[in-house]
Design an enzyme around this catalytic site. Structure first.
Site, PDB file in Angstrom:
ATOM      1  N   GLN A 228       4.899  15.110 -10.713  1.00 45.26           N
ATOM      2  CA  GLN A 228       4.628  14.811 -12.120  1.00 45.26           C
ATOM      3  C   GLN A 228       5.473  15.674 -13.058  1.00 45.26           C
ATOM      4  O   GLN A 228       5.123  15.855 -14.226  1.00 45.26           O
ATOM      5  CB  GLN A 228       3.140  15.001 -12.426  1.00 45.26           C
ATOM      6  CG  GLN A 228       2.243  14.038 -11.667  1.00 45.26           C
ATOM      7  CD  GLN A 228       0.790  14.148 -12.076  1.00 45.26           C
ATOM      8  OE1 GLN A 228       0.399  13.779 -13.182  1.00 45.26           O
ATOM      9  NE2 GLN A 228      -0.036  14.677 -11.183  1.00 45.26           N
TER      10      GLN A 228
ATOM     11  N   ASP B  93      -1.866  26.276 -15.460  1.00 50.49           N
ATOM     12  CA  ASP B  93      -2.025  24.855 -15.165  1.00 50.49           C
ATOM     13  C   ASP B  93      -0.696  24.132 -15.415  1.00 50.49           C
ATOM     14  O   ASP B  93       0.170  24.642 -16.130  1.00 50.49           O
ATOM     15  CB  ASP B  93      -3.123  24.286 -16.067  1.00 50.49           C
ATOM     16  CG  ASP B  93      -3.588  22.914 -15.618  1.00 50.49           C
ATOM     17  OD1 ASP B  93      -3.220  22.487 -14.508  1.00 50.49           O
ATOM     18  OD2 ASP B  93      -4.320  22.266 -16.390  1.00 50.49           O
ATOM     19  N   GLU B  94      -0.530  22.949 -14.852  1.00 52.75           N
ATOM     20  CA  GLU B  94       0.678  22.124 -15.062  1.00 52.75           C
ATOM     21  C   GLU B  94       1.949  22.941 -14.835  1.00 52.75           C
ATOM     22  O   GLU B  94       2.898  22.892 -15.622  1.00 52.75           O
ATOM     23  CB  GLU B  94       0.678  21.529 -16.479  1.00 52.75           C
ATOM     24  CG  GLU B  94      -0.546  20.703 -16.824  1.00 52.75           C
ATOM     25  CD  GLU B  94      -0.593  19.357 -16.108  1.00 52.75           C
ATOM     26  OE1 GLU B  94       0.297  19.087 -15.296  1.00 52.75           O
ATOM     27  OE2 GLU B  94      -1.535  18.590 -16.365  1.00 52.75           O
TER      28      GLU B  94
ATOM     29  N   LYS C 191      -7.817  18.975 -10.270  1.00 59.97           N
ATOM     30  CA  LYS C 191      -7.227  20.306 -10.403  1.00 59.97           C
ATOM     31  C   LYS C 191      -7.930  21.150 -11.464  1.00 59.97           C
ATOM     32  O   LYS C 191      -8.061  22.365 -11.305  1.00 59.97           O
ATOM     33  CB  LYS C 191      -5.734  20.210 -10.712  1.00 59.97           C
ATOM     34  CG  LYS C 191      -5.387  19.610 -12.057  1.00 59.97           C
ATOM     35  CD  LYS C 191      -3.879  19.535 -12.251  1.00 59.97           C
ATOM     36  CE  LYS C 191      -3.519  18.897 -13.576  1.00 59.97           C
ATOM     37  NZ  LYS C 191      -4.004  19.640 -14.730  1.00 59.97           N
ATOM     38  N   THR C 192      -8.395  20.512 -12.557  1.00 60.78           N
ATOM     39  CA  THR C 192      -9.083  21.282 -13.596  1.00 60.78           C
ATOM     40  C   THR C 192     -10.397  21.834 -13.060  1.00 60.78           C
ATOM     41  O   THR C 192     -10.782  22.972 -13.369  1.00 60.78           O
ATOM     42  CB  THR C 192      -9.337  20.411 -14.839  1.00 60.78           C
ATOM     43  OG1 THR C 192      -8.096  19.870 -15.295  1.00 60.78           O
ATOM     44  CG2 THR C 192      -9.967  21.226 -15.955  1.00 60.78           C
TER      45      THR C 192
ATOM     46  N   ARG D 219      -2.083   6.917 -14.059  1.00 59.11           N
ATOM     47  CA  ARG D 219      -3.026   6.993 -15.196  1.00 59.11           C
ATOM     48  C   ARG D 219      -4.095   5.906 -15.062  1.00 59.11           C
ATOM     49  O   ARG D 219      -5.131   5.976 -15.713  1.00 59.11           O
ATOM     50  CB  ARG D 219      -2.315   6.774 -16.538  1.00 59.11           C
ATOM     51  CG  ARG D 219      -1.209   7.734 -16.962  1.00 59.11           C
ATOM     52  CD  ARG D 219      -1.568   9.171 -16.809  1.00 59.11           C
ATOM     53  NE  ARG D 219      -1.128   9.665 -15.516  1.00 59.11           N
ATOM     54  CZ  ARG D 219      -1.607  10.751 -14.929  1.00 59.11           C
ATOM     55  NH1 ARG D 219      -2.569  11.441 -15.499  1.00 59.11           N
ATOM     56  NH2 ARG D 219      -1.156  11.140 -13.759  1.00 59.11           N
TER      57      ARG D 219
END
Length: 764
Positions: free
Chosen positions: A258, A227-228, A36-37, A607
């Site tokens: 998330q 973002d997020e 996504k980044t 993770r």
């Protein structure tokens, strides 16, 4: 100029579509590890390079300093900085709190504050509240926690005290809490201070009450990126909608699976209902994972599909299958931690892993004690995250309080802290007299020092207060012509601040080291931010987090799951997979909370890049007694993709002579009560899947290669790298499986595996 075709060629088919869709509202549902980044930064680069948008008209909001720095670094590499020098400096790429500070510094005077305001942390907030309780005659012990939560929730929901009263008409919340909220806000305003929630709420208030300010920013930012997005609360979404009100170009990236911060106000509805708020919004999904193996993703998908409140998606990857996800059940919490320690030792010996490639995750940081103990035994370096932050340590807050008063003389909270440290013979009675006088005249404590003759304070105390005023004035004059780092060193010298830690002790050595590190932060900040002011430094330090530095040292990370979202590790242990821990006890009666707990499990799983271990304990010491634990429901949900023999329903008890464990009955419960006793037994006294068991038995190179297994007998002396010299008082097992109990002076008795512990015999 950078080649836009080259940038786009690095994106997959899922990623490229939202990058090219530049107009209107766009929602990107980005699964864990889906890049996504890269998508977000590529879209910004596309706007600058292809659409010729001025970087000053682009905003990008993240939720951690580390993520913001990473985004800046990527953008600098993507866009040729000789052609676009202004990218790092003029584009707003920051956390949402830092963005709000920047806005408030420019225009907060319009709502009655000075631009040199102080930002209070949770400790400062509590102190102000306690004074409010004292002034209002409220019971602090009874109301402190509920008042803190009430005020925070109100601000996160964009509600002032009057809004709460009007919206709920006094029915839902007591007048007492509303009055506390109102007086708390008044006291903050008198001190020209904001708390963390105010950074958002006051920005919202500024936009709402001064449309010309909102119009300036809504016009300036033609393209807004967040973002997020699943972590946004109501006031954050309100600010985003306001900023997007003119051009309508809002691009949000997130993953509802998330969303794990509901306890601090995050609204999963923001991402679930985004296309209902923005009617013409386009939605894209990123489901290809670049991080984890197929087996790890299979487990993640198996767990999260049990949630109802989510957007349908399933992660996939072109990575290898990888090794099995492994499970282990320890007899108790120490046994569980020993398993992790020995696995780490084994993997360090047989792979090219470094300690920083390992992480142990837990739902609550109280579980860390056993891992700290066992990692120390086996010489494994580790760092704890999710506990006490550097800038919350007393000595750090004491030192910074001087700088805060120098920057903002209205800051009574910092004034009271710095006047007390180091001690200068000014007592509580004197300060109470000064505070009452200043409150009566509506002036700050600092300004009260110019009117000491009117206070009724005794002559001796007045002299000490007058000298303190001279000291602060001297610091303010010095600050006007010197850098932040020079000012900090000057303050520490003139106050003899370090002398209070002169007595030799481990605690004082640690405090002196922390002060030295504080000076380093100031020097580094000035080096990284040319032209930065004292106010800029204080803001940056207040908004920093301890998790920004995770993975920088070569040490195992021991952290709460909340602290590690957005990070990745080659090998992950998820510990404490017991009911009442993960999921947490209170989720048993609330379906929304249970779904958030399941999302926590999903975050923890995703993770892991290469190896994943799921561990739990048959018993734990909890709430003052040892209790039998029941396996987490998430392990039962995972059984379709785990080793089917990892957890079964056979009613059996086992004995581990190697560790001296008898059977489960010694913990006060009968094995017939257990519904999850495993069928395989490992040499560390617990029970594991077949692979974990075989790894422990494998012929991997030994960490303690020179160990004399036959030489360990009762009464011999040994030397441990951490605990020093000790005496063996008991020996269990044979050969490489020897466990010795060693009595260390000043440390106590430690059970150690000869195979792995960093120790040696010092006499026969």
């Amino acid at each position: 100029m950078a080649d836009i075709k080259e940038l786009l060629s690095k994106l997959n088919e899922e990623q490229i579509k939202p990058v090219l869709d530049t107009e209107g509202a766009v929602l990107v549902i980005a699964g864990a590890g889906s890049g996504k980044t890269r998508v977000l930064t590529s879209r910004i680069a596309y706007l600058v390079l292809e659409k010729k948008i001025d970087p000053a008209n682009i905003m990008a909001i993240t939720f951690t300093n580390k993520a913001a720095d990473e985004m800046k670094t990527r953008l600098t590499k993507m866009v040729d900085c000789t052609e676009h020098m202004w990218i790092p400096d003029y584009m707003w790429v920051s956390t949402i709190h830092s963005m709000c500070v920047r806005i408030l510094r420019r225009d907060i005077d319009k709502i009655g504050y000075d631009k040199y305001f102080t930002v209070y942390d949770e400790t400062d907030k509590e102190k102000v509240l306690k004074r409010v309780f004292q002034d209002l005659g409220c019971d602090a012990d009874k109301l402190l926690k509920s008042a803190k939560n009430f005020i925070s929730k109100a601000k996160n929901d964009s509600l002032s005290p009057e809004d709460v009263k009007n919206e709920y008409n006094g029915g839902r919340f007591s007048d007492e809490l509303i009055n506390i909220y109102r007086e708390y806000d008044n006291q903050l305003m008198r001190s020209n201070a904001l708390d963390f929630d105010d950074l958002l709420f006051k920005t919202y208030e500024l936009f709402k009450t001064h449309p010309e300010v909102l119009d300036y920013y809504a016009d300036k930012f033609r393209y807004i990126h967040i973002d997020e997005f699943q972590d946004t609360n109501k006031v954050q979404f309100d600010i985003a909608k306001m900023l997007a009100s003119k051009h309508g170009n809002i691009f949000v990236v997130g993953d509802d699976d998330q969303s794990i911060y509901g306890w601090r106000g995050a609204k999963i509805e923001n991402i679930l209902n985004f296309d209902k708020v923005f009617k013409d919004a386009k939605t894209y999904k990123l489901q290809r994972n670049y991080r984890s193996t197929k087996k790890i993703l299979e487990l993640a998908n198996c767990i999260i599909k049990n949630n109802v409140g989510r957007r349908e998606k399933e992660l996939y990857t072109e990575n290898s299958d990888g090794v099995k996800v492994e499970t282990f059940i320890g007899t108790d919490e120490n046994n569980e931690a020993t398993f992790a320690a020995i696995q780490i030792k084994n993997l360090m010996a047989r792979t090219n892993y470094r300690y920083k490639d390992f992480a142990v995750f837990m739902r609550v940081n109280a579980l860390s004690r056993a891992f700290e103990q066992e990692f120390t035994k086996y010489g494994i370096p580790y760092r704890i995250y999710g506990g006490f932050k550097f800038f919350e340590r007393k000595e750090i807050k004491d030192a910074l309080s001087y700088l805060k008063v120098i920057n903002n003389t209205f800051d009574d909270e910092s004034f009271l802290r710095c006047i007390a440290v180091p001690k200068r013979g000014i007592g509580d009675k004197t300060l109470m007299q000064l505070r009452e006088f200043c409150a009566a005249y509506g002036i700050s404590l600092y300004d009260g020092l110019t009117r000491l003759e009117e206070t009724g304070i005794g002559a001796a105390a007045r002299t000490k207060l007058f000298n303190f005023r001279l000291l602060l004035d001297n610091f303010r004059e010095y600050a006007a012509v010197n850098s932040v780092s020079e000012l900090l060193k000057y303050v520490l010298e003139k106050t003899s601040f370090k002398d209070q830690f002169a007595e030799k002790s481990e605690e004082n050595t640690s405090k002196l080291y922390n002060i030295s590190e504080l000076v380093n932060t100031a020097e580094q900040f000035i080096s990284d931010n040319r032209g930065a002011t004292l106010s800029d430094y204080l803001n940056a330090m207040t908004l920093s987090t301890d998790t920004d530095s995770i993975n920088e040292d070569d040490a195992v990370s021991v952290a709460t799951i909340h602290a590690v979202k957005g990070l990745e590790f080659k090998c992950v242990f998820i510990a404490g997979l017991d009911e009442r821990i993960l999921p947490i006890a209170r989720s048993g009666v609330d379906e929304d909370e249970l779904e958030e707990e399941r999302r926590l499990m999903y975050v923890a799983i995703t993770r892991a890049e290469e190896r994943l271990y799921l561990t739990r304990a048959m018993s734990r010491y909890m709430y003052g007694s040892r209790e039998h634990m029941t396996q987490s429901r998430f392990l039962k949900e995972a059984q379709p993709v785990l080793n089917p023999y990892a957890f079964d329903n056979e009613k059996r008890a086992y004995q581990s002579t190697d560790y001296g464990y008898k059977d489960y009955g010694r913990f006060g419960y009968n094995d017939a009560d257990s519904d999850d006793i495993p069928v395989s037994q490992s040499k560390v006294g617990g029970y594991s899947s077949a692979y974990a068991k075989s790894l422990l038995k494998s012929g991997a190179p030994l960490e303690n290669k020179n160990a004399d297994f036959n030489g360990y007998k009762r009464g011999i002396k040994v030397k441990h790298t951490k605990f020093g010299e000790g005496t063996v008082i008991d020996v269990k097992g044979t050969g490489e499986n020897i466990i010795v109990d060693v009595a260390f002076k000043g440390v106590g008795i430690k059970a150690l595996s000869v195979k792995y512990a960093p120790m040696e015999i010092i006499n026969g």
